[in-house]
Write a protein that holds these residues in place. Structure first.
Motif, short mmCIF file in Angstrom:
data_model
loop_
_atom_site.label_atom_id
_atom_site.label_comp_id
_atom_site.label_asym_id
_atom_site.label_seq_id
_atom_site.Cartn_x
_atom_site.Cartn_y
_atom_site.Cartn_z
N ARG A 1 -12.19 -0.86 10.58
CA ARG A 1 -12.58 -0.06 9.42
C ARG A 1 -11.72 1.20 9.38
N VAL A 2 -11.13 1.44 8.23
CA VAL A 2 -10.22 2.58 8.14
C VAL A 2 -10.64 3.61 7.09
N ALA A 3 -11.49 3.20 6.15
CA ALA A 3 -11.88 4.15 5.10
C ALA A 3 -13.02 3.55 4.28
N GLY A 4 -13.64 4.37 3.49
CA GLY A 4 -14.56 3.87 2.48
C GLY A 4 -13.76 3.45 1.26
N THR A 5 -14.24 2.42 0.53
CA THR A 5 -13.44 1.94 -0.61
C THR A 5 -13.23 3.03 -1.66
N ASP A 6 -14.22 3.92 -1.79
CA ASP A 6 -14.07 4.97 -2.81
C ASP A 6 -13.06 6.03 -2.41
N GLU A 7 -12.58 5.97 -1.15
CA GLU A 7 -11.57 6.96 -0.72
C GLU A 7 -10.16 6.53 -1.12
N VAL A 8 -10.01 5.25 -1.50
CA VAL A 8 -8.67 4.77 -1.86
C VAL A 8 -8.61 4.65 -3.38
N VAL A 9 -7.89 5.57 -3.97
CA VAL A 9 -7.91 5.71 -5.42
C VAL A 9 -6.54 5.38 -5.99
N ASP A 10 -6.52 4.74 -7.14
CA ASP A 10 -5.27 4.42 -7.82
C ASP A 10 -4.44 5.68 -8.04
N GLY A 11 -3.18 5.65 -7.63
CA GLY A 11 -2.30 6.81 -7.85
C GLY A 11 -2.38 7.84 -6.75
N LYS A 12 -3.31 7.62 -5.78
CA LYS A 12 -3.41 8.58 -4.67
C LYS A 12 -3.42 7.82 -3.34
N PRO A 13 -2.26 7.44 -2.84
CA PRO A 13 -2.20 6.71 -1.57
C PRO A 13 -2.84 7.52 -0.45
N LYS A 14 -3.37 6.78 0.53
CA LYS A 14 -4.06 7.46 1.62
C LYS A 14 -3.47 6.99 2.96
N HIS B 1 -3.97 -0.68 -6.20
CA HIS B 1 -3.09 -1.03 -7.31
C HIS B 1 -3.66 -2.23 -8.04
N ASN B 2 -3.82 -2.11 -9.33
CA ASN B 2 -4.42 -3.16 -10.16
C ASN B 2 -5.74 -3.65 -9.56
N GLY B 3 -6.52 -2.72 -9.06
CA GLY B 3 -7.86 -3.03 -8.57
C GLY B 3 -7.91 -3.47 -7.13
N SER B 4 -6.77 -3.84 -6.49
CA SER B 4 -6.79 -4.29 -5.09
C SER B 4 -6.27 -3.19 -4.17
N ILE B 5 -6.69 -3.30 -2.92
CA ILE B 5 -6.18 -2.34 -1.94
C ILE B 5 -5.11 -3.03 -1.08
N HIS B 6 -3.99 -2.35 -0.86
CA HIS B 6 -2.90 -2.86 -0.04
C HIS B 6 -2.67 -1.91 1.14
N ALA B 7 -2.31 -2.50 2.28
CA ALA B 7 -2.01 -1.68 3.47
C ALA B 7 -0.58 -1.97 3.92
N THR B 8 0.18 -0.93 4.15
CA THR B 8 1.56 -1.10 4.64
C THR B 8 1.80 -0.08 5.76
N ASP B 9 2.86 -0.35 6.51
CA ASP B 9 3.33 0.69 7.43
C ASP B 9 3.62 1.92 6.58
N ASN B 10 3.24 3.08 7.08
CA ASN B 10 3.48 4.29 6.28
C ASN B 10 4.89 4.83 6.48
N GLN B 11 5.61 4.25 7.40
CA GLN B 11 6.94 4.74 7.72
C GLN B 11 7.97 3.92 6.93
N CYS B 12 8.73 4.57 6.10
CA CYS B 12 9.73 3.85 5.32
C CYS B 12 10.74 3.19 6.27
N PRO B 13 11.01 1.90 6.11
CA PRO B 13 11.96 1.23 7.02
C PRO B 13 13.36 1.83 6.98
N ALA C 1 -0.40 3.14 5.50
CA ALA C 1 -0.58 3.66 4.13
C ALA C 1 -1.48 2.70 3.34
N LEU C 2 -2.48 3.25 2.65
CA LEU C 2 -3.36 2.45 1.80
C LEU C 2 -3.08 2.78 0.34
N PHE C 3 -2.93 1.73 -0.46
CA PHE C 3 -2.65 1.91 -1.89
C PHE C 3 -3.69 1.12 -2.67
#
Ligand code: FES
Length: 583
Positions: A10-23, A37-49, A33-35
């Protein structure tokens, strides 16, 4: 506090991840990084490759995540990179349950098992040191076979030199490659990144296409080919040399004879003053020894041909008279048969030899070599004296004017390369190579270094620091602070305290490699690693370390390589660089 279920944390509450405001959230010490987008939540490495900038500072449009620093773009869902060739972004499974967001980091983030190879290829073509550094770091972290990696580099390098390098180019690239590998082998995993990056970067660059070189039609014999190679070398026609070398390879049965011929041609009197020849043919011999003909044929044949058939101007009066003397001494050399007795028991007045070498007059300089050879002194002993003499000059050259580092390190590297000439081509050619080294000493006659005997030890043992690490630290600290006037004394104090010097040499090497001047010092560093062992019995061997420390200090400028390597290490280990930006 994160809770874990089936590998999902568990990393966050769903209401903490808002469109346009990555967490950004932390999972096992890693920034994710949590994004939304279009209603879904995506998780990526926060470090740009690319270079580690936080992707939470980027923006998402139509499922494309764009980093805010250099603008690299990624598929938010799959992580595929649109900008770099293969720097895909790690993405992680996400589940939303009962108002909470769960992420599984596991080991599923990495997109390609061969990412390091793709990155390396990309770096080799682009010459981007950062990309190469990342590829090397990932390879070391994954325990990828060094042989496979180096084979890839040598094949690329062969094509690069054959298609992109002119008739007088290419030797320096191979020098970086060979010396980077040799120095890397002096160190353990993480400390190998910089020298291996130098090695790969050395052979990087565009590599075009070209038709394969066809062998000469029969009837052709090896005897004809070697005669033609000698003629083309004199006539500065490198294409003819390459054609002959390829023909010899296709004929088969003469691989063992090619290297001695290359050394012989490179050490011809008309090349006197071309100090790169001895060094570069030596590196080519090492490439061949390490990789074999099948991997290295293009590089060896093309570069050797360009070295032997290079353009060279007419000699001036001084050089012409030295060439004449060199040729006259050939009679002496002819008496020196390959496989002569080792000469270790022959009386050798080392100080008289060294004095002649640095006399500043070509007669006594060449005469010293001729006399030693005629007396039957082994080439190995002569080389040791030349190496230690060069080191002693580096240890004492005044720095209040031009210290002449370029010439001094060349004296040492060329002398050391004579050992390769002897190993690969025999004593006759090695003896000839000694005159080329002698010419380098003569060429440095403008240096204001008083001569003194080498045969006595430099100072006696004295009680020094009881702690070797402390003593090393004080030497390295003087290099960092560019205390050129202190460094020689401190190095001598360390050595007089009775320490072996091995640890100091490795420490000096690391400081040098991490400096932006490291690439310039790489060849000398490699030579000193070799010669530190080979000159073990010489009473003035310590001057190798004193000379190296002084040069490294005097040429020190910046530390960009260190920071690049440190960041590449973090990438390889999956550690985040984001904290550097966020703190
Ligand atoms: S584009 Fe992200 S760090 Fe360069």
């Amino acid at each position: 506090m994160a809770t874990e279920q089936n590998g999902f944390v568990r990393v966050a509450g769903t209401d903490e991840v808002v469109d346009g405001k990555p967490k950004a959230v932390k999972v096992e010490g890693r920034s994710i990084a949590l994004f939304r987008h279009n209603g879904s939540i995506h998780a990526t490495d926060n470090q740009c490759p690319h270079m580690g900038y936080p992707l939470t500072r980027g923006r998402v449009r139509n499922g494309v995540l764009t980093c805010d620093w250099h603008g690299w773009s990624y598929d938010l869902g799959g992580g595929g990179c649109f900008t770099g060739g293969c720097d895909d972004l790690e993405t992680f499974p996400v589940e939303e349950r009962n108002g909470d967001v769960y992420v599984s980091v596991g080991d599923g983030g990495s997109k390609r098992s061969d990412a390091h190879f793709l990155l390396l290829k990309e770096g080799l073509y682009s010459t981007d040191q950062w990309t190469i550094s990342k590829a090397v770091a990932i390879m070391l972290a994954r325990g990828v076979s060094e042989g496979d990696t180096l084979n890839l580099i040598i094949r690329h390098g062969g094509r690069h030199i054959a298609t992109e390098r002119g008739a007088n180019d290419g030797g320096g690239e191979v020098a970086d490659f060979v010396n980077g590998i040799k120095v890397a082998r002096q160190y353990e995993t993480d400390d190998r990144i910089i020298p291996l990056t130098f090695a790969a970067h050395g052979l990087s660059g565009r590599a075009g296409d070209r038709p394969s070189i066809q062998r000469l039609p029969d009837p052709v014999t090896w005897e004809k080919l070697e005669g033609w190679i000698r003629v083309f070398s004199k006539d500065k026609k490198w294409e003819g040399i390459e054609k002959c070398l390829i023909t010899a390879r296709r004929m088969g049965g003469h691989d063992q004879e090619i290297l001695p011929l290359l050394f012989e041609c490179a050490m011809a009197p008309h090349f006197l003053g071309n100090s790169n020849n001895l060094l570069n043919i030596g590196y080519i011999a090492e490439v061949l020894e390490e990789f074999g003909w099948d991997e290295a044929e293009e590089l060896v044949c093309n570069l050797s041909a360009k070295i032997l058939g290079q353009e060279r101007g007419l000699p001036d009066e001084i050089r012409q008279s030295a060439i004449d003397q060199f040729i006259a001494d050939t009679a002496t050399l002819d008496a020196l048969a390959d496989g002569q007795a080792d000469g270790s028991t022959v009386a050798f007045d080392e100080d008289a030899f060294a004095e002649g070498l640095v006399s500043g007059e070509i007669g006594p300089t060449f005469g010293a070599v001729t006399q030693a050879l005629t007396d039957g002194v082994s080439i190995d002993r002569i080389v040791t004296t030349m190496v230690v003499l060069a080191a002693d000059r580096m240890a004492r050259t005044p720095v209040n004017m031009n210290p002449g580092w370029g010439g001094l390190v060349r004296e040492m590297m060329m002398a050391s390369a004579v050992r390769k000439a002897q190993r690969f081509a025999g004593s006759r050619v090695a003896a000839q190579a000694l005159y080329h080294v002698a010419w380098q000493f003569y060429g440095d006659r403008w240096l204001n270094i008083t001569h003194r005997p080498l045969s006595e030890s430099r100072g006696s043992l004295q009680p020094g620091s009881a702690d070797e690490s402390e003593a090393i630290e004080s030497v390295l600290s003087s290099i960092e602070k560019i205390q050129i006037r202190e460094i020689g004394r401190q190095t001598r104090d360390y050595l007089r305290s009775g320490y072996s010097g091995d640890a100091l040499l490795r420490g000096l090497g690391l400081v040098i490699l991490k400096d932006d001047n490291g690439r310039n010092i790489l060849s000398t560093l490699r030579t000193i690693f070799d010669e530190w062992t080979l000159c073990a019995d010489h009473p003035s061997r310590n001057q190798l370390l004193v000379g190296l420390a002084r040069w490294a200090t005097d040429s020190r400028r910046a530390t960009g390589s260190q920071s690049a390597a440190a960041t590449a290490l973090r990438f390889a280990k999956g550690q985040t660089a984001v904290d550097l930006y966020e703190s």
